[in-house]
Write a protein that holds these residues in place. Structure first.
Motif, mmCIF file in Angstrom:
data_model
loop_
_atom_site.group_PDB
_atom_site.id
_atom_site.type_symbol
_atom_site.label_atom_id
_atom_site.label_comp_id
_atom_site.label_asym_id
_atom_site.label_seq_id
_atom_site.Cartn_x
_atom_site.Cartn_y
_atom_site.Cartn_z
ATOM 1 N N THR A 256 0.854 -1.190 0.000
ATOM 2 C CA THR A 256 0.000 0.000 0.000
ATOM 3 C C THR A 256 0.889 1.238 0.000
ATOM 4 O O THR A 256 1.649 1.456 0.945
ATOM 5 C CB THR A 256 -0.896 -0.006 1.256
ATOM 6 N N PHE A 286 -7.159 4.344 6.473
ATOM 7 C CA PHE A 286 -5.691 4.464 6.398
ATOM 8 C C PHE A 286 -5.360 5.755 5.651
ATOM 9 O O PHE A 286 -5.608 5.852 4.442
ATOM 10 C CB PHE A 286 -5.157 3.244 5.646
ATOM 11 N N HIS A 346 2.805 0.997 8.870
ATOM 12 C CA HIS A 346 3.463 0.896 7.566
ATOM 13 C C HIS A 346 4.930 1.255 7.688
ATOM 14 O O HIS A 346 5.274 2.386 7.998
ATOM 15 C CB HIS A 346 2.807 1.750 6.484
HETATM 16 N N1 PXP Z 1 -1.053 -0.795 7.810
HETATM 17 C C1 PXP Z 1 -1.540 -0.846 6.555
HETATM 18 C C2 PXP Z 1 -2.808 -0.121 6.259
HETATM 19 C C3 PXP Z 1 -0.893 -1.580 5.538
HETATM 20 O O1 PXP Z 1 -1.388 -1.611 4.308
HETATM 21 C C4 PXP Z 1 0.276 -2.294 5.872
HETATM 22 C C5 PXP Z 1 0.960 -3.118 4.839
HETATM 23 O O2 PXP Z 1 0.197 -4.191 4.487
HETATM 24 C C6 PXP Z 1 0.743 -2.217 7.208
HETATM 25 C C7 PXP Z 1 0.071 -1.439 8.146
HETATM 26 C C8 PXP Z 1 1.963 -2.960 7.662
HETATM 27 O O3 PXP Z 1 3.068 -2.446 7.016
HETATM 28 P P1 PXP Z 1 4.450 -3.220 7.152
HETATM 29 O O4 PXP Z 1 4.267 -4.545 6.507
HETATM 30 O O5 PXP Z 1 5.395 -2.313 6.421
HETATM 31 O O6 PXP Z 1 4.740 -3.311 8.607
#
Ligand code: PXP
Length: 398
Positions: A256, A286, A346
């Motif tokens: 994302t 998000f 993220h």
């Molecule tokens: N939050 C959201 C809305 C996401 O799309 C993602 C990735 O899938 C994450 C958190 C987690 O990100 P990461 O895998 O970089 O920790």
């Protein structure tokens, strides 16, 4: 403007915190799914409320709160009252202040209780009709006050683990291993307070079967990340996750990439929120740490926002990272003040997470890639526990 807060002119309560009261009243309307209704709250003196009390209830002296439902007496009028009109709540600030003092609470807290009490009367609750109704109204009040106080957090931030990339490894070979369902159980046993999966339109990692099994097995909280699209909405409604997080989705992206443009896609997102709230599923949006997006998220009835921490995590210099962190801190405070619950995620890893976890306005972190990557070397249980140790404040209870 659905909420109209009126201060009568002879009110001398210069210390009254009007923005806080307005904010709490708006949040109550949201909790009761009455966001689109029109409501007037009139704050007045004892003398003023006494005259209403006498005229409409034939009782002498002031009272704390009076409710006048818009539809009452409508039959006597030569026009129909629009169904969106809830009515008026009249409150004596002087009585509220006396009651606050006796109960040892702030004037704003007492006014919030009286607004809620008045609102429930407008919705037909009446504690004077019978003992049974008094109990039911009391229960409803307590439940809503509890929910109203759920913003922010009082302990450490929670950790939700995204297990998508366990499925990515499985899909690389098209076999049945490793299983994200088993991974979710290990994360929960290690102390994670939620499991997140993103069911993508192209099914590149999580499959429908995973979601169904996770719904049956996750004991903490299942958060389904999804696009605001018809197919996903039907799947979410059929599965019943504990919450959903709406994310933008592009087929070509590796992950994302940015936050949702809530302001621009308002109608589509609002429709999805409405469907979910009918099914009792809270919705998180998000978004980038941007005040315009926060405002739009609040206006269309989101329960949570998840702040995109990608730019903070990917910053090329310390100076840049500090700037991005400030944006997250400010956005989290603004969202929390607007009555939204705040998550973040993220790109968070074992180095950049503690700073974000220390922000008291953030309830939960959603972390995937860093934990699953570390699990390859130290095992999933250990990887989750190490992340939890970083999130835990150094001086618990402070
Ligand atoms: N939050 C959201 C809305 C996401 O799309 C993602 C990735 O899938 C994450 C958190 C987690 O990100 P990461 O895998 O970089 O920790």
């Amino acid at each position: 403007m659905p909420l109209n807060l009126v201060l009568q002119s002879d009110l001398t309560f210069s210390t009254l915190n009007v923005p806080t009261i307005t904010n709490r009243a708006e949040r109550l309307l949201r909790l009761l799914s009455l966001r689109r209704k029109n409501l007037s709250i009139v704050l007045m003196s004892d003398a003023e409320i006494a005259s209403f009390n006498n005229k409409y209830r034939h009782r002498q002296g002031p009272t704390n709160v009076l409710s006048f439902p818009a539809q009452d007496g409508g039959a006597a009028l030569p026009f129909a009252i629009p169904p969106d009109e809830l009515g008026d709540i009249l409150i004596s600030v002087e009585t509220a202040a006396r009651e606050a003092k006796i109960a040892n609470k702030s004037l704003e807290d007492r006014l919030t209780e009286l607004i809620l009490h008045g609102l429930l009367h407008l919705l037909g609750y009446d504690h004077e009709r019978s003992e049974e109704e008094a109990v039911s109204m009391w229960d409803k009040e307590q439940k809503l006050l509890h929910e109203l106080n759920q913003t922010g957090r009082k302990t450490m931030a929670q950790l939700a683990i995204n297990v998508d990339h366990v499925a990515t490894i499985r899909e690389a070979r098209g076999t049945s291993e490793p299983d994200p369902v088993l991974a979710a159980g290990i994360c929960e046993l290690a102390g994670a307070s939620g499991i997140v999966v993103h069911l993508r339109e192209d099914r590149r990692h999580i499959q429908d079967r995973d979601l169904q099994l996770l719904r049956q097995t996750v004991k903490t909280k299942l958060n389904l990340e999804m696009a605001a699209a018809g197919e996903m909405t039907s799947i979410a409604l059929a599965t019943g996750p504990d919450m959903i997080t709406l994310v933008p989705e592009k087929r070509q992206e590796l992950t994302t990439e940015g936050g949702l443009d809530v302001a621009r896609n308002r109608k589509k997102i609002e429709k999805t929120i409405e469907k979910m709230s009918k099914a009792g599923i809270p919705v998180s949006l998000f978004i980038d740490p941007d005040e315009r997006q926060i405002k739009a998220a609040g206006e269309i009835g989101a329960t949570f926002v998840e702040l995109h921490t990608g730019r903070y995590c990917d910053a090329a210099s310390e100076e840049q990272r500090d700037m991005e962190f400030d944006l997250i801190e400010q956005a989290a405070a603004a969202a929390s003040a607007a009555g939204l619950r705040v998550n973040a995620g993220h790109g968070l890893d074992y180095r950049n997470t503690p700073r974000v976890a220390a922000l008291e306005t953030i309830e939960e972190l959603s972390i995937g890639h860093a934990v699953i990557s570390r699990a390859v070397f130290v095992g999933l249980d250990q990887a989750v526990r190490e992340m939890l140790a970083l999130i835990r404040p150094p001086f618990p209870g402070r």
